[in-house]
Motif scaffolding. Structure first.
Motif, PDB file in Angstrom:
ATOM      1  N   GLU A  90       4.096 -55.271  50.048  1.00 14.88           N
ATOM      2  CA  GLU A  90       5.330 -54.989  49.316  1.00 14.88           C
ATOM      3  C   GLU A  90       6.137 -53.888  50.000  1.00 14.88           C
ATOM      4  N   GLY A  91       6.157 -53.950  51.334  1.00 11.40           N
ATOM      5  CA  GLY A  91       6.956 -53.022  52.111  1.00 11.40           C
ATOM      6  C   GLY A  91       6.313 -51.687  52.404  1.00 11.40           C
ATOM      7  N   VAL A  92       5.122 -51.446  51.878  1.00 11.18           N
ATOM      8  CA  VAL A  92       4.430 -50.175  52.096  1.00 11.18           C
ATOM      9  C   VAL A  92       3.345 -50.383  53.152  1.00 11.18           C
ATOM     10  N   PRO A  93       3.307 -49.559  54.189  1.00  8.65           N
ATOM     11  CA  PRO A  93       2.255 -49.709  55.209  1.00  8.65           C
ATOM     12  C   PRO A  93       0.854 -49.596  54.595  1.00  8.65           C
ATOM     13  N   LEU A  94      -0.024 -50.458  55.045  1.00 14.61           N
ATOM     14  CA  LEU A  94      -1.404 -50.408  54.548  1.00 14.61           C
ATOM     15  C   LEU A  94      -2.048 -49.056  54.826  1.00 14.61           C
ATOM     16  N   SER A  95      -1.652 -48.428  55.918  1.00 17.52           N
ATOM     17  CA  SER A  95      -2.230 -47.123  56.249  1.00 17.52           C
ATOM     18  C   SER A  95      -1.856 -46.065  55.220  1.00 17.52           C
ATOM     19  N   GLN A  96      -0.776 -46.269  54.494  1.00 20.42           N
ATOM     20  CA  GLN A  96      -0.416 -45.355  53.409  1.00 20.42           C
ATOM     21  C   GLN A  96      -1.126 -45.725  52.111  1.00 20.42           C
ATOM     22  N   LEU A  97      -1.317 -47.010  51.906  1.00 17.47           N
ATOM     23  CA  LEU A  97      -2.019 -47.446  50.696  1.00 17.47           C
ATOM     24  C   LEU A  97      -3.499 -47.098  50.741  1.00 17.47           C
ATOM     25  N   PHE A  98      -4.088 -47.196  51.934  1.00 18.14           N
ATOM     26  CA  PHE A  98      -5.528 -46.956  52.088  1.00 18.14           C
ATOM     27  C   PHE A  98      -5.745 -45.921  53.195  1.00 18.14           C
ATOM     28  N   PRO A  99      -5.381 -44.671  52.915  1.00 20.20           N
ATOM     29  CA  PRO A  99      -5.389 -43.653  53.979  1.00 20.20           C
ATOM     30  C   PRO A  99      -6.772 -43.025  54.189  1.00 20.20           C
ATOM     31  N   GLU A 100      -6.969 -42.510  55.378  1.00 21.83           N
ATOM     32  CA  GLU A 100      -8.112 -41.644  55.667  1.00 21.83           C
ATOM     33  C   GLU A 100      -7.666 -40.226  55.340  1.00 21.83           C
ATOM     34  N   GLU A 101      -7.981 -39.780  54.138  1.00 20.32           N
ATOM     35  CA  GLU A 101      -7.369 -38.570  53.587  1.00 20.32           C
ATOM     36  C   GLU A 101      -8.021 -37.273  54.059  1.00 20.32           C
ATOM     37  N   LYS A 102      -9.259 -37.349  54.512  1.00 20.06           N
ATOM     38  CA  LYS A 102      -9.967 -36.132  54.894  1.00 20.06           C
ATOM     39  C   LYS A 102      -9.966 -35.971  56.400  1.00 20.06           C
ATOM     40  N   LEU A 103      -9.522 -34.830  56.861  1.00 19.06           N
ATOM     41  CA  LEU A 103      -9.515 -34.558  58.282  1.00 19.06           C
ATOM     42  C   LEU A 103     -10.942 -34.544  58.811  1.00 19.06           C
ATOM     43  N   GLY A 104     -11.163 -35.291  59.897  1.00 13.52           N
ATOM     44  CA  GLY A 104     -12.499 -35.350  60.468  1.00 13.52           C
ATOM     45  C   GLY A 104     -13.396 -36.404  59.842  1.00 13.52           C
ATOM     46  N   TRP A 105     -12.836 -37.213  58.916  1.00 17.12           N
ATOM     47  CA  TRP A 105     -13.595 -38.287  58.267  1.00 17.12           C
ATOM     48  C   TRP A 105     -12.959 -39.628  58.643  1.00 17.12           C
ATOM     49  N   THR A 106     -13.191 -40.085  59.845  1.00 17.46           N
ATOM     50  CA  THR A 106     -12.621 -41.351  60.296  1.00 17.46           C
ATOM     51  C   THR A 106     -13.441 -42.516  59.741  1.00 17.46           C
ATOM     52  N   GLY A 107     -12.738 -43.543  59.269  1.00 16.30           N
ATOM     53  CA  GLY A 107     -13.432 -44.722  58.742  1.00 16.30           C
ATOM     54  C   GLY A 107     -13.878 -44.591  57.307  1.00 16.30           C
ATOM     55  N   TYR A 108     -13.494 -43.494  56.653  1.00  4.83           N
ATOM     56  CA  TYR A 108     -13.845 -43.297  55.237  1.00  4.83           C
ATOM     57  C   TYR A 108     -12.602 -43.451  54.382  1.00  4.83           C
ATOM     58  N   ILE A 109     -12.664 -44.342  53.402  1.00  2.00           N
ATOM     59  CA  ILE A 109     -11.609 -44.513  52.413  1.00  2.00           C
ATOM     60  C   ILE A 109     -12.232 -44.259  51.044  1.00  2.00           C
ATOM     61  N   GLU A 110     -11.601 -43.413  50.255  1.00  2.35           N
ATOM     62  CA  GLU A 110     -12.114 -43.160  48.913  1.00  2.35           C
ATOM     63  C   GLU A 110     -11.666 -44.275  47.966  1.00  2.35           C
ATOM     64  N   TRP A 111     -12.637 -44.906  47.322  1.00  4.97           N
ATOM     65  CA  TRP A 111     -12.356 -45.970  46.369  1.00  4.97           C
ATOM     66  C   TRP A 111     -12.750 -45.598  44.947  1.00  4.97           C
ATOM     67  N   GLU A 112     -13.864 -44.928  44.792  1.00  5.96           N
ATOM     68  CA  GLU A 112     -14.421 -44.727  43.448  1.00  5.96           C
ATOM     69  C   GLU A 112     -13.543 -43.833  42.581  1.00  5.96           C
ATOM     70  N   ASP A 113     -12.849 -42.888  43.170  1.00  6.36           N
ATOM     71  CA  ASP A 113     -11.973 -42.001  42.403  1.00  6.36           C
ATOM     72  C   ASP A 113     -10.524 -42.475  42.392  1.00  6.36           C
ATOM     73  N   LYS A 114     -10.284 -43.670  42.914  1.00  3.32           N
ATOM     74  CA  LYS A 114      -8.920 -44.175  43.051  1.00  3.32           C
ATOM     75  C   LYS A 114      -8.798 -45.575  42.455  1.00  3.32           C
TER      76      LYS A 114
END
Length: 515
Positions: A9-33
């Motif tokens: 819907e026009g929003v980049p997937l990288s913004q919808l499912f970001p790697e939010e923690k610096l130094g945590w590559t490949g981790y997406i938080e799902w349980e709190d979201k």
């Protein structure tokens, strides 16, 4: 609504499912979201994915990797997470190049036979791997462990905190971890079962391994850092940083163990070291749980969150999988609630050498080697091998078994007398310290999800006994003609009996009666 490979819907997937923690590559938080999970679910509904491969009713490919996880890769790609797939395979090639790659993604790697029996401890490079998602790449200095739920004081701890012996005394433990799918191929070959969207890997005898782990007991951390558990806490949830899919939904990997397990003899360990080295990335660096004596799926890798709960985790790996059904349960009536959750691993064993269908040329005895294991704090006490399919049993001498541990296997070897020639069936069974043993046949252990193949392990061998004069003569003839005896299906290249000898025998013992 529209979706392409990079936006929703026009929003980049990288913004919808970001790697939010610096130094945590490949981790997406799902349980709190929960809103993030809903978007992922909506995207997945718009896609068609490759069906899971059929390998139970058709022969397994003779390739390495054996199976390709197309569907699981496509799940990640649909959410813009292809980099997780790529990094995971790069990690396999770096850390596990010599494995039997049962499934390339999520990675399932089986230990080759020779490495399995190399010693009591399994080399990190060859220790089996059963992953449920991709491999995150987490910087130890950026890592923190979050502990919450029914504790007196929620807290976040760094690896520096956890490794400080003044805060948390460290322990080491020798622990065998075993996938509940070990020896699943035996069930598949006789009685196929569940075909899960996360492939029920066709494991052989190598989905098991032993290591010395260093870390701190979870009960110590909860007591010292959190002030203990609240009275209503009955289970401890262990959440990993990998991404997991189930029936069109997405999760972080989550399982739980009862608090009584955590309180018993330091049986839940927060580990950062494996066989004297930092955890390999594929084994959960920088921190994993090691839960002794129970199904390996509870030993969460990339452990970043712990919750004390009143009831078991509702994560699908805990609530919907690793369920043991009766033989009357199957596709026609299976529910998540009509089987019980697999916890303590039962007594089991395997013959590693020789291998099934092998030709054994011997002088009246055959040497066999393998492993034996029992969970729940039991240990293998006696290993017995039968060269006649289970009628006569010979016990392995204690001197030919590795030392006992509360939570580890024992390797064994034995020479058993064999007079018979031709095809024989050899089997092994183990008795543990609580006098438990294994069902005699795989049919007794079959269950719809194809878990816990705990029956006596059976192999077929072609026995060639050189103490028999005719056999010794025939082998000498093969040598004289420069022909190998194996494979046994290969035709003999010369006439095995002269006409004169044949007629002499037929005249002494005619094939037909005179009248």
């Amino acid at each position: 609504m529209s979706v392409d490979s990079q936006t929703w819907e026009g929003v980049p997937l990288s913004q919808l499912f970001p790697e939010e923690k610096l130094g945590w590559t490949g981790y997406i938080e799902w349980e709190d979201k929960p809103d993030r999970k809903k978007i992922a679910q909506a995207i997945l509904k718009t896609k068609k994915f490759t069906p899971s491969p059929e390998f139970q009713l058709e022969p397994l490919p003779k390739t390495n990797p054996i199976l390709i996880g197309y569907r699981w890769k496509e799940y990640h790609e649909a959410l813009g997470l292809r980099s997780i797939v790529d990094f995971s395979w790069e990690t396999v090639q770096k850390e596990k190049p010599g494995m039997i790659h049962v499934l390339d993604f999520p990675y399932n790697g089986e230990t080759p036979r020779a490495a399995l029996l190399e010693g009591k401890l399994t080399d990190n490079m060859y220790h089996f791997v059963r992953n449920h998602g991709g491999v995150p790449d987490i910087d130890e200095d950026a890592f923190e462990l979050e502990i919450g739920g029914l504790v007196n004081q929620p807290i976040k701890l760094s690896m520096k905190d956890l490794k400080d012996p003044n805060k948390f005394p460290q322990i080491t433990a020798t622990v065998t971890l075993q996938c509940s799918g070990t020896r699943r191929i035996e069930q598949i070959q006789e009685y196929p079962g569940e075909g899960d969207e996360l492939i029920q890997a066709p494991w052989g005898e190598g989905a098991i391994g032993t290591a010395v782990y260093r870390g701190v007991p979870l009960k110590t951390v909860l007591k010292r850092a959190c002030g203990g558990l609240l009275p209503e806490a009955k289970h401890v949830e262990l959440i990993g940083a990998d991404t997991y899919f189930k029936k069109g939904n997405v999760y972080n990997y989550a399982v739980s163990v009862p608090t009584r397990k955590m309180r018993m003899k330091e049986e839940v360990i927060l580990a950062w070291e494996m066989n004297g080295e930092p955890l390999p990335k594929i084994h959960g660096f920088p921190l994993r749980a090691v839960v002794t004596g129970i199904i390996g799926a509870r030993s969460t890798k990339w452990l970043y969150k712990i919750n004390a709960l009143e009831e078991p985790s509702l994560g699908p790996v805990q609530a919907q999988e690793y369920i043991y059904f009766t033989s009357q349960i199957g596709k026609q009536n299976a529910k998540y609630s009509n089987g019980f959750s697999i916890q303590n691993m039962p007594v089991s064993s395997a013959i590693i050498f020789p291998q099934d269908k092998e030709v054994i040329i011997h002088d009246g005895s055959i040497e066999l080697r393998g492993w034996a294991y029992s969970g729940g704090g039991n240990w293998p006490e006696r290993v017995e091998v039968s060269p006649d399919g289970g009628h006569v049993w010979y016990a392995v001498d204690q001197d030919n078994m590795t030392e006992k541990h509360y939570h580890a296997w024992r390797l064994w070897k034995i020479s058993v007398p064999v007079d018979a020639e031709g095809w024989i069936e050899v089997c092994v069974r183990t008795w543990d310290s609580s006098c438990n043993t294994e069902p005699t046949f795989v049919r007794s252990a079959w269950n719809w999800d194809l878990h816990v193949t705990s029956s006596a392990h059976r192999i077929k061998l072609y026995s060639v006994n050189t103490t028999r004069p005719a056999t010794a003569q025939r082998l000498a003839a093969f040598a004289a003609h420069g022909q190998s005896f194996t494979p046994i299906t290969g035709p003999t290249k010369w006439t095995v009996e002269s006409t004169e000898d044949f007629l002499a025998e037929m005249r002494r013992h005619p094939r037909d009666p005179d009248n």
